[in-house]
Design a protein around this motif. Structure first.
Motif, short mmCIF file in Angstrom:
data_model
loop_
_atom_site.label_atom_id
_atom_site.label_comp_id
_atom_site.label_asym_id
_atom_site.label_seq_id
_atom_site.Cartn_x
_atom_site.Cartn_y
_atom_site.Cartn_z
N TRP A 45 -1.19 -42.25 16.70
CA TRP A 45 -0.38 -43.45 16.55
C TRP A 45 -1.11 -44.48 15.71
O TRP A 45 -0.48 -45.33 15.09
N THR A 71 -3.25 -37.55 7.05
CA THR A 71 -2.76 -36.55 6.09
C THR A 71 -3.92 -35.74 5.55
O THR A 71 -3.87 -34.49 5.52
N SER A 124 1.84 -45.32 9.69
CA SER A 124 3.05 -45.79 8.99
C SER A 124 4.33 -45.31 9.66
O SER A 124 5.31 -46.05 9.70
N GLY A 125 4.35 -44.12 10.21
CA GLY A 125 5.55 -43.62 10.89
C GLY A 125 5.93 -44.46 12.10
O GLY A 125 7.12 -44.63 12.40
N ALA A 128 7.42 -47.89 10.97
CA ALA A 128 8.76 -47.78 10.40
C ALA A 128 9.85 -47.74 11.47
O ALA A 128 11.02 -47.97 11.17
N ASP A 129 9.50 -47.46 12.72
CA ASP A 129 10.47 -47.34 13.81
C ASP A 129 10.22 -48.50 14.79
O ASP A 129 9.38 -48.40 15.68
N TYR A 133 7.78 -48.65 18.00
CA TYR A 133 6.61 -49.52 17.84
C TYR A 133 6.45 -50.44 19.05
O TYR A 133 5.38 -50.52 19.66
#
Length: 175
Positions: A45, A71, A124-125, A128-129, A133
């Motif tokens: 996270w 990544t 970042s994922g 974006a939510d 979050y």
């Protein structure tokens, strides 16, 4: 004649996650906060964790940060899924750079009798939510969008990439 040597090998992911836990322990972050942060790191996270000290006026004077590129980690884990943690300079599972920054920060906190504070940078994922979050902020015990105190003056920066874990970096900033 036979020579036996001890080699400690761990998964790359375990080793990366351990660097965050060791860093926070050396920096003086308490166990309950470390457990919550550990949950966020192990679930990927967080992309970075920072610790900082404040002066008497509430301004930042010292900050240390450990970050991971998840990544790059996934790519490196496919190529090199295990890491030897008994390499020269490694201390109790900590990469040399983590030991240096964590111990230095912790020593300064003790010498100045300052309580360390921490911040997290969400992956970042998660950012974006919005609903996820906010839910995860409650779960790990951080305030959403709380921001950081200003710097007392412009800090100097030292940056490191961990030699044996290229996806992990460490930074120290000091006024």
């Amino acid at each position: 004649m036979r020579t036996l040597t001890y080699t400690e090998t761990r998964t790359r992911t375990e080793t990366v996650i351990d660097q965050f836990d060791i860093f926070l322990r050396y920096a003086g972050i308490g166990e309950s906060a470390r457990e919550r942060i550990f949950k966020g790191v192990s679930n990927r996270w967080f992309s970075a964790i920072g610790v900082y000290l404040l002066d008497g006026g509430g301004l930042r004077v010292l900050e240390a940060e450990v970050a991971v590129d998840w990544t790059m980690h996934a790519d490196l884990a496919r190529l090199s899924p295990t890491v030897r943690t008994d390499l020269p300079g490694w201390e109790k599972g900590a990469a040399p750079e983590i030991s240096v920054i964590g111990h230095r920060f912790g020593r300064i906190a003790q010498e100045t009798r300052s309580d360390p504070h921490y911040w997290v940078r969400w992956a970042s994922g998660i950012r974006a939510d919005e609903a996820r979050y906010h839910s995860l902020c409650r779960e790990v015990g951080v305030s959403p969008r709380s921001g950081l105190p200003a710097w007392a003056s412009t800090p100097s920066t030292l940056s490191y990439t961990l030699q044996d874990l290229h996806e992990v970096s460490a930074v120290m900033r000091k006024t």
